[in-house]
Design an enzyme around this catalytic site. Structure first.
Site: not given
Ligand code: MG
Ligand code: ADP
Length: 482
Positions: A177, A213
């Site tokens: 990312k 997450d």
């Molecule tokens: Mg997030």
């Protein structure tokens, strides 16, 4: 060029509307965007591939060569709702870095948070710079909240592929990312954080848990819904975790006590890194990959998530323009600039429900396009909907594979991430596709998870803290006896 939309508009994605009436012109546009349209059989085949990859990742012998790593986390169960106290959390893993202060009190949860920027030079600098920056942000946050004198347990939501060797030990396997900080891959990120905190010497913070997450989303949602068993992220990147029986986890090297299950962080974004998605990749996907910071990696993620979707659309629009099928062939510097077509534009354009194309025209203005017609608006909307529909269906393939694998009657899927949250059709498209792919009779719900990365980290940290306190007590008691 002439494209017309049929009367019914409303909230159906343009990809589902029969917008091409004139066969003469449809071929050129359609030919160029056709590769985005996959058949039902393709999605079914992709689900079988995904299932195969899950099993390969879980197997002790097959894991080393598997691309989908299926990391066991150290989180074994959903919360029981009795968690309480004040906790700090860090959320690092993509577009925004946040520091949060969370108070848990049974079902009542309050939180305050602040977003801190991570400048580009730090995202691609050294690990020491990154963790010093994080420690500085923690200091600022604590100072602003008058917490400098307190000792508050911290949970770290670190959303990059990690091999966990304990609840507060996570070895980064590889950056994704857009991050690429030197000297962090292969290292324990909690150790690096603690070292940075120590270098400063002005805050008393200990990280008790590091989670992904996906786990945060699952835990946060499970706090109020006991059926929640999958955590899904559709934001900067995409990933999912789920609850797996220990007997299916060949990799598992922990205890086999109750509950005989563990959350598995699939890291499914890496699906396709061995070429198994090549049969559905388009030239636009190949371009995006080629110019990314991690070519050849995270292929599934690059076909789905927010960091890449706008760019896929931009490349397709540029191609149409160069063929004279859009904007009378005349583009703009903005439209020609890599990364300049934001994924939020896709949501905005697809949110236009009538022929005024208010949002679409606004986006065209922002891209400094000088001449555009209603037809250009229609084509842009169509391209956006093809790309987002493919993304939603591809993500559904993963969810359906997990649901079929778990084989539970009722499952709630906790979903977090701006792409899912803000795109006008993502939820509906996913429900439709998952329904098609799961075993008959299976029931599921997709539920928006609010602030999972903060609340989830706090919940896991609360449990870790309770265990630690009770260990301390029992050591204390033993001490008295001796
Ligand atoms: Mg997030
Ligand atoms: P993260 O994944 O870093 O936790 P988010 O969940 O906010 O962060 O996701 C950020 C991603 O969502 C970015 O790639 C951005 O392009 C995308 N995004 C932001 N707003 C929207 C929107 N309105 N519609 C679709 N995607 C969006």
């Amino acid at each position: 060029m002439s494209l017309e939309k049929k009367g019914s508009k409303g909230n159906k994605p343009a990809s589902k509307r029969d917008i091409f009436k004139k066969p003469v012109d449809k071929h050129s546009v359609e030919n160029l965007v056709r590769p985005f349209i996959l058949k039902d059989e393709d999605y079914k085949r992709l689900m079988d591939i995904m299932l195969g990859e899950f099993n390969k990742g879980l197997g002790k012998e097959t894991n080393p060569t598997a691309k989908v790593k299926m990391y066991p986390t150290y989180v074994r169960d959903v919360p029981d709702g009795s968690e309480n106290g004040n906790f700090l959390a860090l959320d690092l893993g993509g577009t925004n870095f946040r520091v949060l202060l969370i108070n848990l009190n049974g079902q009542e949860v309050t939180m305050e948070s602040k977003i801190y920027l991570i400048p580009q030079h730090i995202m691609t600098g050294t690990g020491e710079q990154l963790f010093d920056h994080i420690a500085e942000c923690i200091h600022k946050f604590m100072s602003n909240h008058d917490l400098l004198k307190e000792k508050i347990p911290l949970g770290f939501t670190f959303s990059f592929p990690c091999k966990q060797i304990g609840l507060n030990h996570a070895i980064l396997t590889q950056w994704t990312k857009g991050f690429k900080c030197e000297g962090v891959e292969g290292e324990d990120v909690v150790r690096l954080l603690h070292e940075a905190i120590k270098r400063r010497g002005d805050i008393d913070v200990e990280c008790l848990a590091v989670i992904n997450d996906t786990v945060g989303a699952l835990m946060s949602c499970a706090h109020s819904d006991r059926d929640c068993a999958i955590g899904l992220i559709l934001g900067t990147g995409t990933n999912a975790c789920y609850i797996e029986k220990l007997e299916n986890v060949g990799l598992w090297d922990g205890d086999y006590n109750e509950p005989k299950q563990v959350m598995i962080n699939t890291e499914w974004g890496a699906l396709g890194d061995d070429g198994c998605l090549d049969f559905v990749k388009t030239e636009y996907d190949r371009q995006v990959d080629k110019h990314s910071i991690n070519p050849g990696r995270q292929i599934y993620e690059k076909m789905i998530s927010g960091m890449y979707m706008g760019e896929i659309v931009r490349l397709a629009l540029e191609k149409l323009r160069k063929h004279g099928l859009l904007f009378g062939g005349k583009g703009s510097e903005e439209l020609s600039t890599r990364g300049r077509f934001y994924t939020k534009y896709v949501s905005e354009i697809e949110s236009d429900v009538d022929d005024h194309f208010k949002n679409t025209k606004q986006v065209f203005e922002e891209l400094a396009l000088e001449k555009y017609s209603d037809e250009d608006c229609r084509i842009a909307q169509y391209v956006c909907s093809l790309v987002s529909t493919r993304a939603a269906f591809l993500a559904s393939v993963g969810v359906a594979a997990l649901l079929n694998k778990m084989d539970r009657q009722d499952v709630t899927v906790a979903v977090d991430g701006s792409l899912y949250r803000f795109h006008p059709h993502f939820h509906d498209l996913m429900v439709e596709k998952i329904q098609q792919l799961v075993k008959p009779g299976m029931k599921f719900k997709l539920m928006l998870s609010h602030d999972g990365s903060g609340k989830g980290a706090a919940i896991v940290t609360a449990v870790a803290n309770r265990l630690r306190e009770s260990e301390k007590e029992s050591i204390g008691e033993n001490g008295l006896e001796n």
